[in-house]
Design a protein around this motif. Sequence first.
Motif, PDB file in Angstrom:
ATOM      1  N   LYS A  24      51.824   6.873 130.720  1.00 12.20           N
ATOM      2  CA  LYS A  24      53.059   7.356 130.134  1.00 12.20           C
ATOM      3  C   LYS A  24      52.787   7.999 128.774  1.00 12.20           C
ATOM      4  CE  LYS A  24      56.238   4.156 132.415  1.00 12.20           C
ATOM      5  NZ  LYS A  24      57.310   3.124 132.221  1.00 12.20           N
ATOM      6  N   VAL A  25      53.474   9.115 128.515  1.00  9.26           N
ATOM      7  CA  VAL A  25      53.361   9.798 127.233  1.00  9.26           C
ATOM      8  C   VAL A  25      54.725   9.706 126.555  1.00  9.26           C
ATOM      9  CG1 VAL A  25      52.715  11.906 126.023  1.00  9.26           C
ATOM     10  CG2 VAL A  25      51.678  11.382 128.245  1.00  9.26           C
ATOM     11  N   PHE A  26      54.739   9.069 125.376  1.00  9.99           N
ATOM     12  CA  PHE A  26      55.994   8.828 124.671  1.00  9.99           C
ATOM     13  C   PHE A  26      56.182   9.856 123.544  1.00  9.99           C
ATOM     14  CE2 PHE A  26      54.746   4.778 126.494  1.00  9.99           C
ATOM     15  CZ  PHE A  26      55.931   4.346 127.080  1.00  9.99           C
ATOM     16  N   PRO A  27      57.417  10.275 123.309  1.00  9.71           N
ATOM     17  CA  PRO A  27      57.680  11.257 122.236  1.00  9.71           C
ATOM     18  C   PRO A  27      57.498  10.624 120.864  1.00  9.71           C
ATOM     19  CG  PRO A  27      59.739  10.499 123.190  1.00  9.71           C
ATOM     20  CD  PRO A  27      58.648   9.911 124.047  1.00  9.71           C
ATOM     21  N   PRO A  28      57.262  11.445 119.850  1.00 11.50           N
ATOM     22  CA  PRO A  28      57.149  10.924 118.484  1.00 11.50           C
ATOM     23  C   PRO A  28      58.461  10.284 118.040  1.00 11.50           C
ATOM     24  CG  PRO A  28      56.354  13.182 118.628  1.00 11.50           C
ATOM     25  CD  PRO A  28      57.063  12.901 119.909  1.00 11.50           C
ATOM     26  N   VAL A  29      58.387   9.513 116.954  1.00 11.10           N
ATOM     27  CA  VAL A  29      59.582   8.862 116.411  1.00 11.10           C
ATOM     28  C   VAL A  29      59.753   9.291 114.947  1.00 11.10           C
ATOM     29  CG1 VAL A  29      59.436   6.901 117.977  1.00 11.10           C
ATOM     30  CG2 VAL A  29      58.259   6.809 115.767  1.00 11.10           C
ATOM     31  N   ASN A  30      60.930   8.974 114.423  1.00 10.53           N
ATOM     32  CA  ASN A  30      61.255   9.269 113.010  1.00 10.53           C
ATOM     33  C   ASN A  30      61.006  10.744 112.668  1.00 10.53           C
ATOM     34  OD1 ASN A  30      61.833   6.551 112.763  1.00 10.53           O
ATOM     35  ND2 ASN A  30      59.868   6.052 111.781  1.00 10.53           N
ATOM     36  N   PHE A  31      61.493  11.643 113.517  1.00  9.30           N
ATOM     37  CA  PHE A  31      61.333  13.083 113.304  1.00  9.30           C
ATOM     38  C   PHE A  31      62.340  13.544 112.260  1.00  9.30           C
ATOM     39  CE2 PHE A  31      62.192  17.555 114.914  1.00  9.30           C
ATOM     40  CZ  PHE A  31      61.026  18.073 114.372  1.00  9.30           C
ATOM     41  N   THR A  32      61.853  14.176 111.174  1.00  8.55           N
ATOM     42  CA  THR A  32      62.733  14.614 110.088  1.00  8.55           C
ATOM     43  C   THR A  32      62.377  16.035 109.647  1.00  8.55           C
ATOM     44  OG1 THR A  32      61.267  13.653 108.408  1.00  8.55           O
ATOM     45  CG2 THR A  32      63.093  12.278 109.202  1.00  8.55           C
ATOM     46  N   LEU A  33      63.388  16.743 109.157  1.00 11.76           N
ATOM     47  CA  LEU A  33      63.234  18.060 108.539  1.00 11.76           C
ATOM     48  C   LEU A  33      63.779  17.958 107.121  1.00 11.76           C
ATOM     49  CD1 LEU A  33      64.583  20.315 111.456  1.00 11.76           C
ATOM     50  CD2 LEU A  33      62.202  19.752 110.947  1.00 11.76           C
ATOM     51  N   THR A  34      62.947  18.301 106.131  1.00  8.70           N
ATOM     52  CA  THR A  34      63.339  18.164 104.729  1.00  8.70           C
ATOM     53  C   THR A  34      63.037  19.458 103.981  1.00  8.70           C
ATOM     54  OG1 THR A  34      62.747  15.817 104.822  1.00  8.70           O
ATOM     55  CG2 THR A  34      63.061  16.797 102.636  1.00  8.70           C
ATOM     56  N   VAL A  35      64.019  19.955 103.235  1.00  8.87           N
ATOM     57  CA  VAL A  35      63.796  21.133 102.389  1.00  8.87           C
ATOM     58  C   VAL A  35      63.007  20.678 101.166  1.00  8.87           C
ATOM     59  CG1 VAL A  35      64.860  22.979 101.056  1.00  8.87           C
ATOM     60  CG2 VAL A  35      65.906  22.223 103.203  1.00  8.87           C
ATOM     61  N   SER A  36      61.762  21.145 101.050  1.00  5.07           N
ATOM     62  CA  SER A  36      60.872  20.687  99.978  1.00  5.07           C
ATOM     63  C   SER A  36      60.754  21.692  98.838  1.00  5.07           C
ATOM     64  CB  SER A  36      59.477  20.393 100.544  1.00  5.07           C
ATOM     65  OG  SER A  36      58.990  21.495 101.286  1.00  5.07           O
ATOM     66  N   ALA A  37      61.207  22.930  99.042  1.00  6.11           N
ATOM     67  CA  ALA A  37      61.203  23.971  98.008  1.00  6.11           C
ATOM     68  C   ALA A  37      62.079  25.107  98.518  1.00  6.11           C
ATOM     69  CB  ALA A  37      59.784  24.455  97.710  1.00  6.11           C
ATOM     70  N   LEU A  38      62.263  26.161  97.717  1.00  5.32           N
ATOM     71  CA  LEU A  38      63.046  27.305  98.184  1.00  5.32           C
ATOM     72  C   LEU A  38      62.415  27.865  99.458  1.00  5.32           C
ATOM     73  CD1 LEU A  38      63.926  29.364  94.968  1.00  5.32           C
ATOM     74  CD2 LEU A  38      65.424  27.890  96.322  1.00  5.32           C
ATOM     75  N   ALA A  39      63.200  27.917 100.526  1.00  2.00           N
ATOM     76  CA  ALA A  39      62.756  28.479 101.807  1.00  2.00           C
ATOM     77  C   ALA A  39      61.513  27.774 102.339  1.00  2.00           C
ATOM     78  CB  ALA A  39      62.497  29.975 101.684  1.00  2.00           C
ATOM     79  N   GLN A  40      61.418  26.474 102.112  1.00  2.00           N
ATOM     80  CA  GLN A  40      60.267  25.710 102.605  1.00  2.00           C
ATOM     81  C   GLN A  40      60.743  24.410 103.234  1.00  2.00           C
ATOM     82  OE1 GLN A  40      56.331  25.406 100.447  1.00  2.00           O
ATOM     83  NE2 GLN A  40      57.032  23.308 100.150  1.00  2.00           N
ATOM     84  N   VAL A  41      60.223  24.106 104.433  1.00  2.00           N
ATOM     85  CA  VAL A  41      60.641  22.922 105.179  1.00  2.00           C
ATOM     86  C   VAL A  41      59.434  22.038 105.444  1.00  2.00           C
ATOM     87  CG1 VAL A  41      61.685  22.064 107.303  1.00  2.00           C
ATOM     88  CG2 VAL A  41      62.526  24.172 106.279  1.00  2.00           C
ATOM     89  N   LEU A  42      59.576  20.751 105.152  1.00  2.00           N
ATOM     90  CA  LEU A  42      58.576  19.752 105.528  1.00  2.00           C
ATOM     91  C   LEU A  42      59.010  19.138 106.851  1.00  2.00           C
ATOM     92  CD1 LEU A  42      56.149  17.877 105.075  1.00  2.00           C
ATOM     93  CD2 LEU A  42      57.672  16.398 103.730  1.00  2.00           C
ATOM     94  N   ILE A  43      58.195  19.332 107.878  1.00  3.80           N
ATOM     95  CA  ILE A  43      58.445  18.758 109.209  1.00  3.80           C
ATOM     96  C   ILE A  43      57.591  17.500 109.325  1.00  3.80           C
ATOM     97  CG2 ILE A  43      58.434  19.221 111.685  1.00  3.80           C
ATOM     98  CD1 ILE A  43      58.275  22.229 110.969  1.00  3.80           C
ATOM     99  N   HIS A  44      58.213  16.355 109.589  1.00  6.95           N
ATOM    100  CA  HIS A  44      57.478  15.089 109.576  1.00  6.95           C
ATOM    101  C   HIS A  44      57.892  14.219 110.761  1.00  6.95           C
ATOM    102  CE1 HIS A  44      56.267  11.035 108.167  1.00  6.95           C
ATOM    103  NE2 HIS A  44      55.283  11.699 107.579  1.00  6.95           N
ATOM    104  N   TRP A  45      56.948  13.459 111.291  1.00  6.22           N
ATOM    105  CA  TRP A  45      57.206  12.532 112.390  1.00  6.22           C
ATOM    106  C   TRP A  45      56.156  11.428 112.349  1.00  6.22           C
ATOM    107  CZ3 TRP A  45      55.319  17.420 112.789  1.00  6.22           C
ATOM    108  CH2 TRP A  45      54.014  17.569 113.278  1.00  6.22           C
ATOM    109  N   VAL A  93      59.345  18.708 118.457  1.00  9.21           N
ATOM    110  CA  VAL A  93      57.953  18.269 118.550  1.00  9.21           C
ATOM    111  C   VAL A  93      57.813  17.338 119.756  1.00  9.21           C
ATOM    112  CG1 VAL A  93      58.329  16.299 117.011  1.00  9.21           C
ATOM    113  CG2 VAL A  93      56.035  17.253 117.251  1.00  9.21           C
ATOM    114  N   ARG A  94      56.629  17.317 120.347  1.00  6.30           N
ATOM    115  CA  ARG A  94      56.334  16.380 121.429  1.00  6.30           C
ATOM    116  C   ARG A  94      54.888  15.913 121.309  1.00  6.30           C
ATOM    117  NH1 ARG A  94      55.427  19.762 127.098  1.00  6.30           N
ATOM    118  NH2 ARG A  94      53.926  21.281 126.267  1.00  6.30           N
ATOM    119  N   THR A  95      54.601  14.802 121.953  1.00 11.21           N
ATOM    120  CA  THR A  95      53.248  14.261 121.977  1.00 11.21           C
ATOM    121  C   THR A  95      52.455  14.918 123.093  1.00 11.21           C
ATOM    122  OG1 THR A  95      54.103  12.140 121.195  1.00 11.21           O
ATOM    123  CG2 THR A  95      51.882  12.148 122.139  1.00 11.21           C
ATOM    124  N   LEU A  96      51.193  15.240 122.807  1.00  4.99           N
ATOM    125  CA  LEU A  96      50.259  15.743 123.814  1.00  4.99           C
ATOM    126  C   LEU A  96      49.137  14.730 123.977  1.00  4.99           C
ATOM    127  CD1 LEU A  96      49.883  19.524 122.839  1.00  4.99           C
ATOM    128  CD2 LEU A  96      51.277  18.558 124.685  1.00  4.99           C
TER     129      LEU A  96
END
Length: 362
Positions: A24-45, A93-96
């Motif tokens: 079984k392949v499980f998806p990531p958890v705690n997926f977040t999108l955060t604006v870290s600067a002007l026109a910049q996004v931190l994608i985290h999981w 996002v997904r797990t590979l």
Amino acid sequence: MASGMQVFLLLLWTANTPQGAGVKVFPPVNFTLTVSALAQVLIHWKPNPAQEQNNSTIRYDVKILSPVPEEYDTRRTHSVRTAALHNGFSACVRTLLLQEDLQMGSDWVKGNLPPLPGAAETSVTNLSCVTHITLPGNVSLHCTWLPGQGAPEDTEYFLFYRYGAHTEECHTYIKDKWSRNTECRFSSTQIKPGEIDNLIVIHINGSSKRAAIKPFQQLFNQNAIEKVNIPRNISISLEQNDLLATWEKPISPFHEECFEYEFYLINLKSGNKQILKISSNSFRLRIDVSSRYSIRIRANHNHICRARGLWSDWSEVVFVGKNKLDNSIAWILTLLCVSTSCTFLLVALICKINLQKRTEPF
């Protein structure tokens, strides 16, 4: 016999069963999108704690859905992306799970950032920016825009630029007839002139007593919006029937081979015009020596070192050669000068003779 056939079929099924079957392949958890600067996004999981690795390699497939579609994979559990965020941002996002030549993927996990708040058609339009190397190591920035069609007359716009980790607000504006800011100038910036394909982020927000002004963001490739300087120390001369031209590259951290030039030649006698593309900083051309020519040169970056920018302004006009009309005018002016001088001498002589007659005793 039947028992042997069952064993054979069981072995055959086992040999054709994928190695990852039942994993079984499980998806990531705690997926977040955060604006870290002007026109910049931190994608985290984070990795799913239920995921078993079992001698497999775990990677993550990241897909940017908007504003600009993009897909890539990474071993990390975070990613930073630069994008215009005024209309929102969406990614998943997904797990590979990789086992030798076999790749298995989990379900996707999706996240969104909402559009920036503000009334429709209040954002600036027609945003255009140009950079210019004013001195070695110093880059100026000039941006212009039009107010949004729905922006009230009391709207005030404010511009910020971001380059890398540096963000700065504009303090020098030019206003329209309603005293709204529609142009901004930075005489000096943190933009590094020798960098290639770095992004300049422009963010313009606003305020009004009558409406909420929606911010606007745009990304510019720093090389694509650089207006190149004019070539320096231009020298034009004639050698028998040839025109010789030499010049130095514009003020720039890039080497001579990174530039191309346009040579604008006008035969003032015939009216013939030519624009010649030149890849070096010297030039020889056979011309009609009985004619007079006007010459201008401008420069741009070529594709060898970096993306082309904006052509420089034309250099000041240089004239070379003479034509028959010039010679005729010169002769006419010479004759006029001689005639005028003779006339003055004749008048002076007559005056002197008359004066002598008056002073003689009777």
